[in-house]
Design a protein around this motif. Structure first.
Motif, PDB file in Angstrom:
ATOM      1  N   GLY A  15      -0.851  -4.439 -11.258  1.00 32.18           N
ATOM      2  CA  GLY A  15      -1.108  -3.004 -11.344  1.00 32.18           C
ATOM      3  C   GLY A  15       0.059  -2.155 -11.804  1.00 32.18           C
ATOM      4  N   TYR A  16       1.146  -2.759 -12.238  1.00 33.71           N
ATOM      5  CA  TYR A  16       2.284  -1.988 -12.747  1.00 33.71           C
ATOM      6  C   TYR A  16       2.043  -1.683 -14.218  1.00 33.71           C
ATOM      7  N   ILE A  17       2.375  -0.468 -14.607  1.00 29.06           N
ATOM      8  CA  ILE A  17       2.239  -0.084 -16.007  1.00 29.06           C
ATOM      9  C   ILE A  17       3.617   0.259 -16.564  1.00 29.06           C
ATOM     10  N   ALA A  31       1.288   3.240  -9.473  1.00 25.66           N
ATOM     11  CA  ALA A  31       0.904   4.473  -8.788  1.00 25.66           C
ATOM     12  C   ALA A  31       0.227   4.188  -7.450  1.00 25.66           C
ATOM     13  N   LYS A  32      -0.471   3.064  -7.356  1.00 24.90           N
ATOM     14  CA  LYS A  32      -1.182   2.724  -6.126  1.00 24.90           C
ATOM     15  C   LYS A  32      -0.229   2.568  -4.944  1.00 24.90           C
ATOM     16  N   VAL A  33       0.887   1.881  -5.166  1.00 23.50           N
ATOM     17  CA  VAL A  33       1.853   1.680  -4.084  1.00 23.50           C
ATOM     18  C   VAL A  33       3.051   2.622  -4.203  1.00 23.50           C
ATOM     19  N   ASN A  60       3.735  -4.943  -2.376  1.00 20.70           N
ATOM     20  CA  ASN A  60       2.314  -5.096  -2.051  1.00 20.70           C
ATOM     21  C   ASN A  60       2.086  -5.261  -0.546  1.00 20.70           C
ATOM     22  N   GLN A  61       2.980  -5.948   0.145  1.00 19.97           N
ATOM     23  CA  GLN A  61       2.843  -6.143   1.584  1.00 19.97           C
ATOM     24  C   GLN A  61       3.172  -4.873   2.350  1.00 19.97           C
ATOM     25  N   GLY A  62       4.230  -4.207   1.942  1.00 21.81           N
ATOM     26  CA  GLY A  62       4.707  -3.052   2.683  1.00 21.81           C
ATOM     27  C   GLY A  62       3.910  -1.792   2.474  1.00 21.81           C
ATOM     28  N   ARG A  63       3.259  -1.671   1.323  1.00 18.84           N
ATOM     29  CA  ARG A  63       2.610  -0.397   1.010  1.00 18.84           C
ATOM     30  C   ARG A  63       1.169  -0.539   0.566  1.00 18.84           C
ATOM     31  N   GLY A  64       0.751  -1.742   0.201  1.00 16.20           N
ATOM     32  CA  GLY A  64      -0.582  -1.900  -0.342  1.00 16.20           C
ATOM     33  C   GLY A  64      -1.492  -2.383   0.710  1.00 16.20           C
TER      34      GLY A  64
END
Length: 64
Positions: A15-17, A31-33, A60-64
């Motif tokens: 999901g990184y752009i 933007a998601k995380v 991804n673990q800490g914020r997603g």
């Protein structure tokens, strides 16, 4: 596959752009995380790839 190309592929798959070119790094943003990961443009090797993979996992673990 070269380590830098593999890192770009993994960033985009998670999901990184691409945000912008820097002089020494390219900036990828998710933007998601709400995280930014700088990706070296020169002298990228396997240890840099492992760093990027760990950053993706941590974000991804800490914020997603």
């Amino acid at each position: 596959m070269k380590p830098r190309a593999k890192a770009v592929e993994e960033l985009e798959a998670n999901g990184y752009i691409f945000k912008r070119h820097g002089q020494r790094h390219d900036i990828y943003y998710n933007a998601k995380v709400g995280c930014i990961i700088p990706l070296k443009r020169h002298d990228f090797d396997e240890s840099d790839l492992r760093y990027i993979q760990n950053e993706i996992k941590k974000n991804n673990q800490g914020r997603g």
